[in-house]
Design a protein around this motif. Structure first.
Motif, PDB file in Angstrom:
ATOM      1  N   PRO A  12     120.472  68.268  83.841  1.00  0.00           N
ATOM      2  CA  PRO A  12     121.143  69.565  83.883  1.00  0.00           C
ATOM      3  C   PRO A  12     122.649  69.366  83.679  1.00  0.00           C
ATOM      4  O   PRO A  12     123.302  68.689  84.460  1.00  0.00           O
ATOM      5  CB  PRO A  12     120.870  70.081  85.305  1.00  0.00           C
ATOM      6  N   VAL A  13     123.165  69.946  82.588  1.00  0.00           N
ATOM      7  CA  VAL A  13     124.601  69.822  82.299  1.00  0.00           C
ATOM      8  C   VAL A  13     125.181  71.200  81.987  1.00  0.00           C
ATOM      9  O   VAL A  13     126.071  71.336  81.166  1.00  0.00           O
ATOM     10  CB  VAL A  13     124.867  68.840  81.132  1.00  0.00           C
ATOM     11  N   ALA A  14     124.657  72.207  82.686  1.00  0.00           N
ATOM     12  CA  ALA A  14     125.035  73.583  82.367  1.00  0.00           C
ATOM     13  C   ALA A  14     126.025  74.174  83.371  1.00  0.00           C
ATOM     14  O   ALA A  14     126.399  75.328  83.260  1.00  0.00           O
ATOM     15  CB  ALA A  14     123.782  74.460  82.309  1.00  0.00           C
ATOM     16  N   GLY A  15     126.463  73.367  84.342  1.00  0.00           N
ATOM     17  CA  GLY A  15     127.382  73.886  85.371  1.00  0.00           C
ATOM     18  C   GLY A  15     128.752  74.229  84.800  1.00  0.00           C
ATOM     19  O   GLY A  15     129.103  73.817  83.692  1.00  0.00           O
ATOM     20  N   LEU A  16     129.514  74.962  85.586  1.00  0.00           N
ATOM     21  CA  LEU A  16     130.802  75.467  85.094  1.00  0.00           C
ATOM     22  C   LEU A  16     131.933  74.451  85.235  1.00  0.00           C
ATOM     23  O   LEU A  16     132.969  74.577  84.595  1.00  0.00           O
ATOM     24  CB  LEU A  16     131.179  76.744  85.866  1.00  0.00           C
ATOM     25  N   GLY A  17     131.748  73.463  86.098  1.00  0.00           N
ATOM     26  CA  GLY A  17     132.776  72.436  86.252  1.00  0.00           C
ATOM     27  C   GLY A  17     134.086  72.969  86.805  1.00  0.00           C
ATOM     28  O   GLY A  17     135.174  72.564  86.375  1.00  0.00           O
ATOM     29  N   THR A  18     133.985  73.852  87.796  1.00  0.00           N
ATOM     30  CA  THR A  18     135.220  74.484  88.307  1.00  0.00           C
ATOM     31  C   THR A  18     136.162  73.476  88.958  1.00  0.00           C
ATOM     32  O   THR A  18     137.377  73.678  88.948  1.00  0.00           O
ATOM     33  CB  THR A  18     134.902  75.592  89.334  1.00  0.00           C
ATOM     34  N   ARG A  19     135.609  72.372  89.491  1.00  0.00           N
ATOM     35  CA  ARG A  19     136.495  71.379  90.111  1.00  0.00           C
ATOM     36  C   ARG A  19     137.356  70.670  89.079  1.00  0.00           C
ATOM     37  O   ARG A  19     138.283  69.962  89.434  1.00  0.00           O
ATOM     38  CB  ARG A  19     135.666  70.341  90.897  1.00  0.00           C
ATOM     39  N   PHE A  20     137.021  70.860  87.808  1.00  0.00           N
ATOM     40  CA  PHE A  20     137.779  70.180  86.759  1.00  0.00           C
ATOM     41  C   PHE A  20     138.507  71.162  85.849  1.00  0.00           C
ATOM     42  O   PHE A  20     138.907  70.813  84.743  1.00  0.00           O
ATOM     43  CB  PHE A  20     136.871  69.272  85.931  1.00  0.00           C
ATOM     44  N   PRO A  28     133.321  70.208  78.062  1.00  0.00           N
ATOM     45  CA  PRO A  28     132.359  69.984  79.153  1.00  0.00           C
ATOM     46  C   PRO A  28     132.780  68.787  79.993  1.00  0.00           C
ATOM     47  O   PRO A  28     133.199  67.761  79.433  1.00  0.00           O
ATOM     48  CB  PRO A  28     131.045  69.672  78.422  1.00  0.00           C
ATOM     49  N   LYS A  29     132.654  68.896  81.324  1.00  0.00           N
ATOM     50  CA  LYS A  29     133.099  67.769  82.159  1.00  0.00           C
ATOM     51  C   LYS A  29     132.299  66.505  81.851  1.00  0.00           C
ATOM     52  O   LYS A  29     132.804  65.395  81.995  1.00  0.00           O
ATOM     53  CB  LYS A  29     133.024  68.112  83.643  1.00  0.00           C
ATOM     54  N   GLU A  30     131.068  66.690  81.408  1.00  0.00           N
ATOM     55  CA  GLU A  30     130.220  65.523  81.086  1.00  0.00           C
ATOM     56  C   GLU A  30     130.748  64.751  79.886  1.00  0.00           C
ATOM     57  O   GLU A  30     130.325  63.629  79.632  1.00  0.00           O
ATOM     58  CB  GLU A  30     128.789  65.988  80.793  1.00  0.00           C
ATOM     59  N   MET A  31     131.655  65.365  79.096  1.00  0.00           N
ATOM     60  CA  MET A  31     132.223  64.691  77.924  1.00  0.00           C
ATOM     61  C   MET A  31     133.545  64.009  78.239  1.00  0.00           C
ATOM     62  O   MET A  31     134.143  63.372  77.365  1.00  0.00           O
ATOM     63  CB  MET A  31     132.419  65.692  76.771  1.00  0.00           C
ATOM     64  N   ARG A 105     118.322  76.050  77.197  1.00  0.00           N
ATOM     65  CA  ARG A 105     119.591  76.708  77.492  1.00  0.00           C
ATOM     66  C   ARG A 105     119.474  77.555  78.754  1.00  0.00           C
ATOM     67  O   ARG A 105     118.624  78.440  78.853  1.00  0.00           O
ATOM     68  CB  ARG A 105     119.979  77.562  76.293  1.00  0.00           C
ATOM     69  N   GLN A 106     120.343  77.249  79.722  1.00  0.00           N
ATOM     70  CA  GLN A 106     120.425  78.064  80.937  1.00  0.00           C
ATOM     71  C   GLN A 106     121.408  79.188  80.635  1.00  0.00           C
ATOM     72  O   GLN A 106     122.586  78.931  80.371  1.00  0.00           O
ATOM     73  CB  GLN A 106     120.923  77.210  82.119  1.00  0.00           C
ATOM     74  N   GLU A 107     120.923  80.415  80.652  1.00  0.00           N
ATOM     75  CA  GLU A 107     121.763  81.530  80.187  1.00  0.00           C
ATOM     76  C   GLU A 107     122.881  81.861  81.172  1.00  0.00           C
ATOM     77  O   GLU A 107     123.931  82.361  80.797  1.00  0.00           O
ATOM     78  CB  GLU A 107     120.906  82.776  79.927  1.00  0.00           C
ATOM     79  N   GLU A 108     122.628  81.605  82.460  1.00  0.00           N
ATOM     80  CA  GLU A 108     123.648  81.889  83.473  1.00  0.00           C
ATOM     81  C   GLU A 108     123.636  80.757  84.482  1.00  0.00           C
ATOM     82  O   GLU A 108     122.560  80.250  84.818  1.00  0.00           O
ATOM     83  CB  GLU A 108     123.286  83.172  84.236  1.00  0.00           C
ATOM     84  N   ALA A 109     124.808  80.391  84.998  1.00  0.00           N
ATOM     85  CA  ALA A 109     124.881  79.288  85.968  1.00  0.00           C
ATOM     86  C   ALA A 109     124.426  79.794  87.336  1.00  0.00           C
ATOM     87  O   ALA A 109     125.234  80.129  88.203  1.00  0.00           O
ATOM     88  CB  ALA A 109     126.308  78.737  86.035  1.00  0.00           C
ATOM     89  N   LEU A 110     123.098  79.842  87.521  1.00  0.00           N
ATOM     90  CA  LEU A 110     122.550  80.406  88.767  1.00  0.00           C
ATOM     91  C   LEU A 110     122.186  79.317  89.771  1.00  0.00           C
ATOM     92  O   LEU A 110     121.520  79.594  90.766  1.00  0.00           O
ATOM     93  CB  LEU A 110     121.335  81.282  88.457  1.00  0.00           C
ATOM     94  N   GLY A 111     122.588  78.081  89.492  1.00  0.00           N
ATOM     95  CA  GLY A 111     122.338  77.007  90.446  1.00  0.00           C
ATOM     96  C   GLY A 111     121.515  75.872  89.856  1.00  0.00           C
ATOM     97  O   GLY A 111     120.859  76.039  88.823  1.00  0.00           O
ATOM     98  N   LEU A 112     121.556  74.721  90.549  1.00  0.00           N
ATOM     99  CA  LEU A 112     120.844  73.538  90.059  1.00  0.00           C
ATOM    100  C   LEU A 112     119.329  73.763  90.006  1.00  0.00           C
ATOM    101  O   LEU A 112     118.666  73.366  89.037  1.00  0.00           O
ATOM    102  CB  LEU A 112     121.179  72.334  90.959  1.00  0.00           C
ATOM    103  N   GLY A 113     118.783  74.441  91.036  1.00  0.00           N
ATOM    104  CA  GLY A 113     117.340  74.717  91.046  1.00  0.00           C
ATOM    105  C   GLY A 113     116.952  75.550  89.834  1.00  0.00           C
ATOM    106  O   GLY A 113     115.943  75.291  89.163  1.00  0.00           O
ATOM    107  N   LEU A 131     118.349  63.667  86.370  1.00  0.00           N
ATOM    108  CA  LEU A 131     119.605  62.915  86.515  1.00  0.00           C
ATOM    109  C   LEU A 131     120.747  63.895  86.342  1.00  0.00           C
ATOM    110  O   LEU A 131     120.828  64.584  85.310  1.00  0.00           O
ATOM    111  CB  LEU A 131     119.723  61.810  85.453  1.00  0.00           C
ATOM    112  N   LEU A 132     121.622  64.002  87.331  1.00  0.00           N
ATOM    113  CA  LEU A 132     122.734  64.948  87.234  1.00  0.00           C
ATOM    114  C   LEU A 132     123.857  64.357  86.393  1.00  0.00           C
ATOM    115  O   LEU A 132     124.174  63.163  86.480  1.00  0.00           O
ATOM    116  CB  LEU A 132     123.263  65.316  88.618  1.00  0.00           C
ATOM    117  N   GLY A 133     124.472  65.255  85.616  1.00  0.00           N
ATOM    118  CA  GLY A 133     125.456  64.829  84.626  1.00  0.00           C
ATOM    119  C   GLY A 133     126.794  64.387  85.180  1.00  0.00           C
ATOM    120  O   GLY A 133     127.642  63.891  84.432  1.00  0.00           O
ATOM    121  N   ASP A 134     127.017  64.558  86.473  1.00  0.00           N
ATOM    122  CA  ASP A 134     128.318  64.133  86.996  1.00  0.00           C
ATOM    123  C   ASP A 134     128.197  63.093  88.104  1.00  0.00           C
ATOM    124  O   ASP A 134     129.146  62.847  88.852  1.00  0.00           O
ATOM    125  CB  ASP A 134     129.163  65.331  87.455  1.00  0.00           C
ATOM    126  N   ASP A 135     127.014  62.478  88.215  1.00  0.00           N
ATOM    127  CA  ASP A 135     126.846  61.342  89.122  1.00  0.00           C
ATOM    128  C   ASP A 135     126.563  60.106  88.282  1.00  0.00           C
ATOM    129  O   ASP A 135     125.471  59.971  87.720  1.00  0.00           O
ATOM    130  CB  ASP A 135     125.662  61.568  90.080  1.00  0.00           C
TER     131      ASP A 135
END
Ligand code: UTP
Length: 291
Positions: A12-20, A28-31, A105-113, A131-135
């Motif tokens: 899952p790499v669809a999060g908003l990355g607000t901490r970054f 994308p923070k994963e990049m 494609r996750q249309e909205e960032a509604l959470g990891l689940g 595997l999470l994209g930021d660990d």
């Protein structure tokens, strides 16, 4: 040790990355790079090394760069070859052929689940890895491979665990249970981001999971939890209540590349492992000491 039959991995790499923010407004923070490669490449390489051959990237608008990265770029390769940069051409091609990826494609960032659930059609009924994209985890045996070994023996779900300072339990999913091996715990309860006073232990879940196919049906019933997001931890808690959840304190070092200091730390770690960079990094560290 039984060989794992699990072949699929969801990233899952669809999060908003607000901490970054603000960089994640456009990148994308994963990049973001760890030395000269995006963090997500290290995670894809971990999956491939563990024998996971069908990778499913859960992306969102603005995350196209991640998908492009894992595809070939014939024009770039041709240019590098024509200008005699054969080594670079080989490296660019290698990355494009590292893994076969499909994207959902996750249309909205509604959470990891919710992000994991988005991959349901691609996963089907099969057990699968997440595997999470930021660990990023540096380990002699891939961390996800260590979990797959436990899963081959025990079934159910297996999560990666790491002890955290007690005042940091509110940043993680935290477990409680019975220790059944030097590094293995039979999980009884899971709580998402508990305040320290409510945490069942200081063993926290970090971004590696092996999940049974039926977690998709559980996720479909999971209501929004903490933060209004559909939490993977809440779905896993159902398996824990059935005695079907295990946690492994994996061997290896984990880097949270989703925040500035964590990414910097990962950069130092990986740069020091590169012979052509290590001396330069040590000189930099000396130069900055005491500033
Ligand atoms: P995080 O909470 O660490 O990522 O989610 P985030 O939301 O991108 O970052 P911050 O907290 O706002 O800075 C853990 C993982 O789950 C994915 C993220 O991409 C990350 O890999 N995720 C999270 C999704 O794919 N979709 C979501 O709706 C939420």
């Amino acid at each position: 040790m039984m060989a794992s039959r699990v072949r699929k991995a969801v990233l899952p790499v669809a999060g908003l990355g607000t901490r970054f923010l603000p960089v994640t407004k456009a990148v994308p923070k994963e990049m973001l790079p760890i030395c000269d490669r995006p963090g997500i490449e290290l995670i894809v390489a971990e999956a491939v090394e563990a024998g996971l051959t069908e990778l499913i990237l859960v992306v969102a608008r603005g995350k196209e760069a991640i998908v492009d990265y894992f595809h070939r770029s014939p024009a770039l390769e041709a240019h590098l070859e024509a200008t005699g940069k054969l080594e670079l051409a080989r490296e660019v091609r290698r990355v494009g052929e590292l893994a076969t990826v499909m994207t959902m494609r996750q249309e909205e960032a509604l959470g990891l689940g919710h992000a994991v659930r988005t991959a349901a059609a691609a996963v089907g009924d099969d057990d699968f890895a997440v595997l999470l994209g930021d660990d990023v985890i540096d380990a002699a045996q891939p961390a996800i491979g260590q979990l797959l070994d436990v899963h081959a023996e025990r079934g159910g779900c297996v999560v990666a665990l790491m002890p955290v300072p007690p005042d940091q339990t509110n940043r993680y999913g935290v477990i409680g249970g019975e220790r059944v091996g030097e590094r293995l715990t039979h999980i009884a309860v899971m709580v998402e981001k508990p305040p320290p006073a409510e945490a069942p232990s200081n063993l926290s879940i970090v971004g590696r999971y092996v999940l049974p196919g039926r977690i998709m049906r559980i996720l479909a019933q999971t209501k929004p939890g903490r933060g209004g997001e559909i939490q993977l931890t809440d779905a896993l808690a159902v398996l824990a209540a059935e005695g079907q959840a295990w946690g492994l304190e994996f061997e290896g070092e984990r880097f949270d590349t989703g925040n500035v200091l964590g990414l910097l730390r990962a950069n130092l770690h990986y740069a020091l492992k590169r012979p052509e960079l290590a001396d330069g990094v040590r000189a930099l560290l000396q130069e900055f000491e005491g500033r």
